[in-house]
Design an enzyme around this catalytic site. Structure first.
Site, PDB file in Angstrom:
ATOM      1  N   HIS A  82      -5.370 -10.709   6.122  1.00 57.14           N
ATOM      2  CA  HIS A  82      -5.018  -9.656   7.069  1.00 57.14           C
ATOM      3  C   HIS A  82      -6.215  -8.748   7.283  1.00 57.14           C
ATOM      4  O   HIS A  82      -6.881  -8.356   6.327  1.00 57.14           O
ATOM      5  CB  HIS A  82      -3.850  -8.823   6.542  1.00 57.14           C
ATOM      6  CG  HIS A  82      -3.490  -7.710   7.471  1.00 57.14           C
ATOM      7  ND1 HIS A  82      -2.689  -7.898   8.567  1.00 57.14           N
ATOM      8  CD2 HIS A  82      -3.871  -6.413   7.493  1.00 57.14           C
ATOM      9  CE1 HIS A  82      -2.563  -6.748   9.221  1.00 57.14           C
ATOM     10  NE2 HIS A  82      -3.281  -5.830   8.590  1.00 57.14           N
ATOM     11  N   ASP A 161       9.127   0.057   8.330  1.00 59.06           N
ATOM     12  CA  ASP A 161       7.727   0.382   8.615  1.00 59.06           C
ATOM     13  C   ASP A 161       7.532   0.681  10.086  1.00 59.06           C
ATOM     14  O   ASP A 161       6.843   1.625  10.455  1.00 59.06           O
ATOM     15  CB  ASP A 161       6.823  -0.777   8.190  1.00 59.06           C
ATOM     16  CG  ASP A 161       5.413  -0.580   8.713  1.00 59.06           C
ATOM     17  OD1 ASP A 161       4.758   0.377   8.263  1.00 59.06           O
ATOM     18  OD2 ASP A 161       4.983  -1.334   9.604  1.00 59.06           O
ATOM     19  N   ARG A 168       5.111   8.572  12.513  1.00 60.12           N
ATOM     20  CA  ARG A 168       3.786   9.042  12.060  1.00 60.12           C
ATOM     21  C   ARG A 168       2.849   9.194  13.251  1.00 60.12           C
ATOM     22  O   ARG A 168       2.045  10.129  13.317  1.00 60.12           O
ATOM     23  CB  ARG A 168       3.183   8.050  11.067  1.00 60.12           C
ATOM     24  CG  ARG A 168       3.847   8.092   9.688  1.00 60.12           C
ATOM     25  CD  ARG A 168       3.439   6.895   8.841  1.00 60.12           C
ATOM     26  NE  ARG A 168       2.005   6.791   8.678  1.00 60.12           N
ATOM     27  CZ  ARG A 168       1.337   5.657   8.464  1.00 60.12           C
ATOM     28  NH1 ARG A 168       1.989   4.510   8.392  1.00 60.12           N
ATOM     29  NH2 ARG A 168       0.044   5.660   8.329  1.00 60.12           N
ATOM     30  N   SER A 183       2.223   0.555   4.760  1.00 62.65           N
ATOM     31  CA  SER A 183       2.581  -0.030   6.044  1.00 62.65           C
ATOM     32  C   SER A 183       2.057  -1.460   6.163  1.00 62.65           C
ATOM     33  O   SER A 183       2.785  -2.392   6.504  1.00 62.65           O
ATOM     34  CB  SER A 183       2.001   0.846   7.166  1.00 62.65           C
ATOM     35  OG  SER A 183       2.168   0.233   8.417  1.00 62.65           O
ATOM     36  N   LYS A 187       4.477  -5.430   5.354  1.00 58.37           N
ATOM     37  CA  LYS A 187       4.602  -6.577   6.261  1.00 58.37           C
ATOM     38  C   LYS A 187       4.039  -7.847   5.631  1.00 58.37           C
ATOM     39  O   LYS A 187       4.616  -8.917   5.769  1.00 58.37           O
ATOM     40  CB  LYS A 187       3.878  -6.272   7.585  1.00 58.37           C
ATOM     41  CG  LYS A 187       4.684  -5.328   8.477  1.00 58.37           C
ATOM     42  CD  LYS A 187       3.941  -4.918   9.726  1.00 58.37           C
ATOM     43  CE  LYS A 187       2.850  -3.929   9.384  1.00 58.37           C
ATOM     44  NZ  LYS A 187       2.269  -3.235  10.534  1.00 58.37           N
TER      45      LYS A 187
END
Lengths: 441, 441
Positions: A82, A161, A168, A183, A187
Site C-alpha cells: 500500500h 473509517d 475529519r 485509517s 482497510k
C-alpha cells in the site's frame, strides 16, 4: 459508558480502553453518536494523541466495522502493498506481476483515485475491456490459479473509517498520526493480506511533507500491523519529484510495462524492487533482501513478470495485446511541450503542482463523480539535477482540450525551479521500518 | 475565509482576529456553520485557549447576535449584579432593594433556574400575582419611577451564546475560561447595564470548585467588561456550604426579607453588602467601600430597603403584603427533620448535594419543562463549624410528597461530614477583582 465522558477523558489526556474505543467507533458508524460529539472527540485526539494500544484498538474497531475479507481459501502467504500516495506512483503495476510470477499470491483490493491522478483501479482500465469488479469467488480462483488479481474496494470495507474520514476532512482533524495510521491499516487489515508492505512517501508531493512525519507514520503503521499479527514493513520513499517520468493513467501503465521490459526509469525500478523484496521476505520466498532483489530482477530478464501482467489482464477481461503494444491504450489528440525559459539545473519541483497539471488535463478527479480521461498525461523529460538549456522541453503534455492545455503548461512551468548550481543527487529511499525498528539509508 | 481554516488555525494555537471570530459566531448562529465544525473548534479552544482580544471579540459577537437592550432612557448609572450560581444564593433579592433605595437604577434581566433551585425569576413568583414578563416600556418606566425592576430574559438575548452553550454541554467543552466568561458576559453586556458586579462562587457547590479556577474566571470577566467600557468588578465568594440557612424558593425569599429586616444570617448579609458596595462604587454613589457599606446598612436600619422591595413587588403585580407577612407565601404540607447520628463538628458539606436535596423535594428543574414547587425547601440548622449532638436536627426539610421526602433526607444526611475536631472558621469572601487586579482576603 457515555460519549460525553469519553470525550472528556480524551480531552484531559486519558488513555481509552479497547472497550471504550469500540463503543465510539461502533456508535458513530451506527449513527448513535452524532457528528458533533465525534468531531469534538477527534479534535481532542489530534491535540492529546493516542497511545499504541488505543491506536491498535481504533484500527481493529474500524477494520471490523464492515466486511473482513476472508482470503483463507487462497493457498500460501498472501502479500499486499500500500502506498500513502504520490505523483507518478505506478509501483503496484510493476511489482505485483513480479511478485506473482515468483509464486507469491497477490490478492489486491485497490481504491479509485481522488485528486491528481487515478488510482491503480483507474489506471488498469486503460486496458480495453478490463474489469475491476469481478465476483469474490472468481477473485479467489484467479489468485489460486495464477497468483494475481486486483479488484476495486467493496463499499463495505471498513465503513467506520470512511465515515470518520469524511468528518475529519471537514473539521481540520486529518493530520494526526494515530488517525492516519488507523485509517490506512484498518482497510489493509480488512483486506485480509498476511504480509503488508507500506510505501510511505515523503516530500513536496506526499501527504507527509517532512521525513520526520513520514517516519512517525511508518513506525505507527508497522507497530499496528505487527501488533495484530500481520507481518508489516514500511519503506520510506522520495516524493520530492514524481516517481518515474510518466504522470497520468494509460501513460503510467505504459511506463510500468517498459519497466517490466527492462527499460524503465531507475527510481521506479529501485522503489519497486525494494518494496517487492519485502513482500518476498514476508512471504518467506527469500531469506534476505539481496536474494529477493535477485529473484525479482530475474522476472524482468526472463520476461516472466511481463507475461504475468498479460495473463492477469486477460483473466480480468482486458485486451492483453496492449501489454506488448501500448499504442492500443487510449491516445490523446494534442501534444505540447513545456519549454524552459532559462538555462541551469532543475533544483526543485513542486510535486503537488505536477499532479495538479495532470488533473487540469483531465487525468484526475476533482470530485467523486468526475470522469477521468485515461489518455491524457505528462511525459517528463527533466527531473531533479538534470541540466536544462533555454528553449529545451521540460515535459510533453498530452491532452484533448486546448484551453486546459494552456492552463496546464503554465502550471507545469511554475512548478520548476531552475538554478545555476548543480544540486546534490536525488535520493530514492530514506529508510525501512521493520518490527525491529527504523534503518535509515 | 472558511471555517475549516479557522478550526485549523486555532488547532495549531493561532490567535483569531475579531473578523474571524465574528464569522464563526454569526455563521454558527445562522446555521451556516454546522454543529460538527463548531464542536471541533470549541474543543480546539478548550485545549489551546483564547487570548484577551479573542475572548473580548467572542463575547461581543455573542452579545450582538440578538437584541441589545437599550437602557439609555433610564436616568443615571445603571448597575447590575450576576452570580455564577450556588446553593441558597438569594443575594439579588437582598441587594437589589438596598441599592435601589439609595437611588441607583437596578434594571435587571434574570434567568430561570435549571438544576437545584429556581432562579431569581422563579423565586419572585412566590409573591402571589407577581409578573416577570412586563413590557419593555413599563420595565423602563418602573426603573425611572422607583429605581428597580426585574424581568425574565427575552428569548432573543445573545442567541449565539444559547446555541453555543447547548453544543458545549454535549461535547465536553464546557470548562474553558474564555468560553465561560464570554457566555456570562455576552448576556450581561446585551442586558445594557453600565456597572456589572460579578459574584464568582468558589467551592464544593460552585461551578468552579477551586479558588484558582474561580479567580481565573473572575479576572477574565473583569477584563472583558472593562475592555468593552462597562465598569466591572468581581467578588469571589464562598460556596463550600449553602449561602444563608434557607434553600428553596419561597423559603429563600423569606430569608432575604428577614435580612432586610436586620435578622438575616451573617454570611448572606456580608456577601450582599460587599456586592452592593461595588454597585454603589461603580455608580459613583460612594467614594469608598467603607462609605458604601455604611449607606447600605442604613437602608436596613431605616427599613427603606424592605419598603423598596414591597414597592417593587406591588409595581409588578405581586401581593406586597407577603413582604411583611411571609406566611402568605406558598407553604409545604410536610416537615421532617434530618437527625444527626453522631456528635461532633460539621467539617464538610457537599454543597451540590444540598442543592440536589432541594431538587428532589421539587424545588428545582430536572429538565427545562419541569414545574417548580415554590413551597418546598430546606431550613438549615447546622453549618460548617457548628457543634452537633447526636439526635439533634441538622436541617428541617419542607415537602409535599412522602417518598420524595425520604430520598431527600437520606441525601441530605450523606452530604454532611461530622468529626471530632473543630475546623477553622468558614470564610465568606476570598477576594475582589477590579480593573487594577486581584485583592485577596
Amino acid at each position: 459508558m457515555g460519549m460525553y465522558d469519553l470525550i472528556y477523558k480524551k480531552k484531559i489526556g486519558g488513555s481509552l480502553t479497547e472497550e471504550e474505543i469500540k463503543f465510539i467507533v461502533n456508535g458513530f458508524t451506527k449513527d448513535e453518536i452524532p457528528d458533533y460529539q465525534m468531531a469534538a472527540f477527534l479534535m481532542a485526539v489530534c491535540l492529546k494523541g493516542m497511545d499504541k494500544s488505543e491506536t491498535i484498538a481504533l484500527t481493529m474497531a474500524m477494520a471490523h466495522s464492515g466486511e473482513m475479507l476472508d482470503l483463507s481459501a487462497i493457498e500460501g502467504i498472501k502479500a499486499d502493498k500500500h502506498s500513502t500516495g504520490g505523483v507518478g506512483d505506478k509501483t503496484s503495476l510493476v511489482l505485483s506481476p513480479m511478485v506473482a510470477s515468483l509464486g507469491i499470491p497477490v490478492a489486491k483490493m485497490s481504491g479509485r483515485g481522488l485528486g491528481h491522478t487515478g488510482g491503480t483501479i483507474d489506471k488498469l482500465e486503460s486496458f480495453p475491456g478490463f474489469s475491476t469488479s469481478i465476483p469474490t469467488g472468481q477473485f479467489i480462483d484467479n489468485v489460486n490459479r495464477m497468483k494475481m488479481a486486483i479488484v476495486g474496494q467493496t463499499a463495505n470495507l471498513a465503513p467506520a473509517d470512511k465515515k470518520i474520514y469524511a468528518l475529519r476532512d471537514v473539521t481540520a482533524t486529518v493530520d494526526n498520526i494515530s488517525l492516519i495510521a488507523g485509517s490506512i491499516m484498518s482497510k489493509k487489515i480488512a483486506s485480509g493480506a498476511d504480509v503488508i508492505v507500506l510505501d510511505v512517501k515523503t516530500g513536496s508531493g506526499a501527504f507527509m511533507k517532512t521525513l520526520e512525519d513520514s517516519t512517525a507514520l511508518a513506525e505507527a503503521m508497522v507497530e499496528i500491523g505487527n501488533g495484530v499479527g500481520r507481518e508489516t514493513y514500511a519503506v520510506i520513499t522520495d516524493m520530492n519529484q514524481p516517481l518515474g517520468r510518466a504522470v497520468g493513467n494509460s501513460i503510467e501503465v505504459a511506463e510500468a510495462i517498459r519497466t517490466l521490459q527492462g527499460n524503465g526509469p531507475e527510481d521506479l525500478l529501485e522503489v519497486s524492487l525494494t518494496l517487492g523484496s519485502y513482500m518476498l521476505l514476508g512471504a518467506k520466498k527469500a531469506g534476505s533482501v539481496e536474494e529477493a532483489r535477485k529473484l525479482l530482477k530475474q522476472t524482468i530478464t526472463d520476461q516472466s513478470a511481463l507475461n504475468k501482467l498479460a495473463e492477469f489482464v486477460r483473466a480480468q477481461g482486458g485486451d492483453d495485446r496492449a501489454v506488448y503494444n501500448t499504442e492500443r491504450f487510449p491516445q490523446a489528440s494534442i501534444q505540447e511541450e513545456v519549454i524552459s525559459d532559462r538555462e541551469g539545473y532543475v533544483t526543485r519541483i513542486i510535486t503537488d503542482e505536477i499532479g495538479m497539471t495532470s488533473l487540469v488535463l483531465g487525468g484526475g478527479r476533482e470530485t467523486k463523480d468526475s470522469v477521468i480521461d485515461l489518455s491524457v498525461g505528462i511525459q517528463i523529460h527533466k527531473k531533479l539535477g538534470d541540466k536544462v538549456k533555454a528553449g529545451e522541453s521540460l515535459a510533453s503534455l498530452y491532452g484533448n482540450n486546448m484551453d486546459k492545455m494552456k492552463t496546464a503548461k503554465t502550471r507545469y512551468l511554475k512548478a520548476y525551479t531552475i538554478e545555476d548550481a548543480k544540486p546534490d543527487p536525488a535520493k530514492y529511499i530514506y529508510g525501512i521500518v521493520t518490527r525491529d525498528g527504523l534503518t535509515q539509508f
